[in-house]
Design an enzyme around this catalytic site. Structure first.
Site, short mmCIF file in Angstrom:
data_model
loop_
_atom_site.label_atom_id
_atom_site.label_comp_id
_atom_site.label_asym_id
_atom_site.label_seq_id
_atom_site.Cartn_x
_atom_site.Cartn_y
_atom_site.Cartn_z
N ASP A 63 21.01 6.97 6.98
CA ASP A 63 20.78 5.65 7.54
C ASP A 63 19.27 5.45 7.62
OD1 ASP A 63 21.09 3.14 8.52
OD2 ASP A 63 22.36 3.69 10.22
C1 BGC Z 1 22.00 0.36 10.05
C2 BGC Z 1 22.87 0.49 8.83
C3 BGC Z 1 22.36 -0.41 7.75
C4 BGC Z 1 20.93 -0.05 7.44
C5 BGC Z 1 20.31 -0.86 6.32
C6 BGC Z 1 20.52 0.52 9.73
O1 BGC Z 1 19.72 0.19 10.80
O2 BGC Z 1 22.40 1.30 11.01
O3 BGC Z 1 24.20 0.21 9.15
O4 BGC Z 1 23.17 -0.34 6.62
O5 BGC Z 1 20.15 -0.25 8.60
O6 BGC Z 1 20.06 -2.15 6.67
#
Ligand code: BGC
Length: 744
Positions: free
Chosen positions: A278
């Site tokens: 993530d």
């Molecule tokens: C979130 C993810 C997301 C990623 C990209 C993160 O902060 O937890 O779910 O896909 O950002 O935007």
């Protein structure tokens, strides 16, 4: 030899595609060839994902072969430009994969995932994901960071909006549907986008519902609850990618959790896609106190099995040194790159790296909007309908109030980066345009937004209400109040919305409350005071139209709650599939005010419940009314004693006793009464949507393979244990006749 013939025969007989198998083998060969040619730098580049913030710098990085993916490009020209650099100006011409959070629609916005789950309609949910893929892929996006299949049992957690709720079975069914929709029939189709199941794992169990927080899930709970939807996604939907989570479980951050990523995901489930971290979750392992510095974070993530790093750049910075220091091995790196390249090959990116970009022909197509309207209709839960006040006829003076009646941005919900509010049909717009001819619609927002505390217009609203036949009050929360990092400790209606409702109730004009929100809100009082309540979640682009159709009876509500609604925050966590205690409350719990003064210590019975809010939620999981009413006949079992390989058939008649055609979602729950570990008091195992004309009666049959009763028991192995089971089929998790059977 004979055995081989037999195997080939079986493969052909069961439709196993030998070509596909060959092409899988061919892909592995192509990867072998490519891997041999790749320099270490080129390898590291594949593991690096850039964010689209600074494309001028990105173009240079791509040219140096130091990026495998870019996140959040939505302009097809920029995507093609970046791709051209990767394909034509780097030594090996390996294409980039462009990712984006396409969560509940791209341009055409569907209800938030929690709302979609309320439809209990995987076919429709799959179609919605297909539409999202069709729209997104036209801009070059071939990878979405969805579905989020975290089990969410705490409505304080803002990301519950992105989830399918509290139940592993429903979440699995919906997750599989979404993945199939995104990925289409064949990943190499230009309109297919790779799905990314997230967040691996246990992220939804964040302590106190505070985002990013600690979890303490045991291995058995992982296997029986939190991992179930992921396992199904891998095994039933050919899932292309998985994202790690932000939380540390039992002290181990997910991006460094080798047990989850290697032992379970790769070894036990044989996952062939790739794992992405993530956003900066690798460097955050330093903040967790799990790594001394970014270098150690890269080492731990690589060794745990995180193939691609989202934006934090530690792989680029440290892989070379870590290899020299023998902290990681080139074999691990090669394996991780293989996983990434495999998905790129499957997407057909090597053959078709560019995008046409015919966005005008694809965005907001009529069929997309119609689907969004249908899914919104099927996601709206009717919580109360006193004296069948709904649906109402057209010839009325309707007073429309509330901050969510005409809030085109808010009704789209969280995680909407690309849908535009000027395409939103708000309830006010739909009521006026679709039903305004025969009704007199008077609108006064009273409150400008959900947190507004200005009561200046209360009097005006009261006067309008007094003259009206019915009041429609649109309450709820703005989209910014749910979603990532938007946890709340108070789930009452924001601002002075509740006071507005109370003021309007005093006019005695029938009042229908429509709530739009990203989560269950604690609305016990508001439900009591309203004559009818619709829970619309954040229903998306066509939400207003769907609500208007329901109010006027053009659509009949069928949705059911995918999550328990607590009466108050103090009851949380509250979910239907909990374990029993040794002292379960029997429903006859006392009311706090009735406790005698100086009552003796044990006089209240010593049961497991809150003295001040009992055992019952406001609404149970699976609850939802219809304009129809359904009578369930007696359950008949095909057998009462079964072997583990058998299938139990349960039949009953279902009758629509009302004058409206309607759809009932019949839910099958079981309880494994005694096992090697204590199991939940109820578990959803199946559901069916049954549509019945007025007064129509149908014979309904559920088939329950006994293998579906398997769980991970005392020996940590998944299997069915012999013993006695209870089974219910009913309209929600608290209803249904109980029958019993035995597995030998
Ligand atoms: C979130 C993810 C997301 C990623 C990209 C993160 O902060 O937890 O779910 O896909 O950002 O935007």
């Amino acid at each position: 030899m004979k055995k081989l013939h037999y195997i080939v025969f079986l493969l052909i007989f069961f439709g196993y595609n030998i070509n596909a198998q060959n092409s899988d083998a061919q892909i592995e060969k192509k990867i072998d060839i490519l891997l041999k040619k790749m320099t270490l730098k080129e390898k590291i580049g594949q593991m690096n994902q850039l964010s689209a913030d600074d494309m001028e710098t990105n173009f240079k990085v791509i040219q140096q072969g130091m990026a495998g993916s870019v996140l959040s490009i939505t302009n097809p020209e920029i995507a093609n430009k970046a791709q051209k650099i990767a394909v034509e100006q780097t030594r090996l011409g390996i294409p980039l994969i462009f990712g984006r959070d396409v969560i509940h629609g791209f341009k055409t916005i569907f209800p938030i995932p929690l709302g979609q789950a309320a439809s209990f309609n995987p076919d429709l949910v799959e179609k919605a994901a297909r539409v999202a893929a069709i729209e997104a892929s036209e801009t070059g996006i071939r990878w979405t960071f969805a579905p989020m299949i975290d089990i969410a049992r705490d409505p304080r957690w803002g990301r519950i909006a992105e989830s399918c709720g509290e139940d592993p079975y429903l979440t699995s069914v919906m997750g599989v549907a979404m993945i199939k929709g995104f990925q289409g029939k064949d990943l190499s189709d230009p309109s297919s986008i790779a799905a990314c199941a997230k967040h691996f794992a246990g992220y939804g169990a964040a302590e106190g519902g505070r985002d990013y927080n600690t979890t303490a899930i045991t291995e058995r709970q992982f296997r029986n609850v939190y991992l179930v939807p992921f396992e199904e996604a891998v095994k039933k939907a050919n899932l292309a990618t998985i994202m790690t989570a932000f939380n540390a479980n039992d002290g181990i951050p997910s991006s460094g959790n080798e047990f989850l990523l290697k032992q379970i995901l790769r070894k036990e489930w044989n996952f062939k896609g790739f794992v992405v971290s993530d956003w900066a979750s690798i460097t955050e392992m330093v903040d967790h106190g799990f790594c001394t510095d970014n270098k150690e974070a890269a080492e731990k993530a690589i060794n745990a099995g995180v193939d691609m790093e989202m934006v934090s750049g530690t792989y680029v910075a440290y892989i070379e040194t870590l290899l020299q220091e023998k902290k990681i091995s080139i074999e691990t790196i090669n394996e991780e790159i293989r996983n990434i390249l495999r998905v790129k090959f499957k997407l057909g990116l090597f053959e078709n790296p560019y995008v046409k970009g015919n966005t005008k022909d694809v965005f907001y197509k009529e069929e997309h909007l119609n689907l969004a309207e249908k899914l919104a209709e099927e996601s709206i839960v009717l919580l109360k309908n006193e004296a069948q006040i709904l649906p109402f006829n057209k010839s009325k003076t309707i007073a429309v109030f509330g901050p969510l009646a005409d809030a085109p941005h808010e009704q789209l919900g969280t995680w909407v980066f690309d849908g535009e509010k000027n395409h939103t049909i708000t309830p006010l717009k739909a009521l006026k345009e679709k039903y305004g001819k025969d009704s007199n619609i008077i609108y006064e927002p009273v409150l400008k937004y959900s947190r507004d505390k200005d009561s200046t217009n209360f009097d005006k609203a009261r006067k309008i209400a007094q003259e009206a036949d019915v009041v429609l009050l649109f309450l709820g929360e703005e989209s910014i109040l749910s979603g990532e990092a938007h946890s709340l400790s108070d789930l009452n209606l924001q601002g002075i919305q509740s006071q507005l409702l109370s003021a309007l109730v005093k006019t005695k004009t029938p009042l229908i409350t429509i709530v739009m929100a990203g989560r269950p809100l604690t609305i016990e009082k508001e439900v009591k005071l309203s004559n009818a309540v619709l829970y619309a979640w954040h229903p998306g682009t066509m939400g207003g139209s769907a609500i208007a159709n329901i109010l006027f009876g053009k659509a009949n509500p069928s949705a059911k709650l995918p999550v328990t609604f607590p009466k108050n925050v103090g009851q949380i966590p509250m979910y239907y599939n909990h374990l029993n205690t040794g002292r379960p409350a029997n429903g006859s719990e006392l009311n706090l005010t009735n406790i005698p003064v100086e009552a003796s210590q044990t006089s209240l019975g010593n049961k497991s419940y809150y003295l001040d809010s009992g055992t019952q939620p406001l609404f149970p999981f699976g609850f939802g009314l219809s304009y129809s009413s359904f009578d369930y006949g007696k359950l008949k079992l095909s057998k009462t004693v079964l072997k583990k390989e058998e299938v139990l058939e349960i039949s009953f008649t279902l009758k629509n006793t009302a004058q409206y055609e309607g759809t009932e979602i019949a839910q099958l729950y079981i309880r494994d009464i005694t096992a090697s570990i204590a199991l939940p008091v109820k578990e959803l195992k199946s559901f069916q949507r049954i549509t019945l004309k007025p007064n129509e009666e149908k014979q309904v049959t559920f088939k329950l393979p006994i293998t579906d009763l398997a769980f991970c028991g005392i020996d940590m192995k998944k299997k069915v244990e012999a013993g006695k089971f209870d089974l219910w089929i009913g309209s929600n998790s608290e209803k249904g006749e109980k029958v019993s059977f035995e597995v030998q």
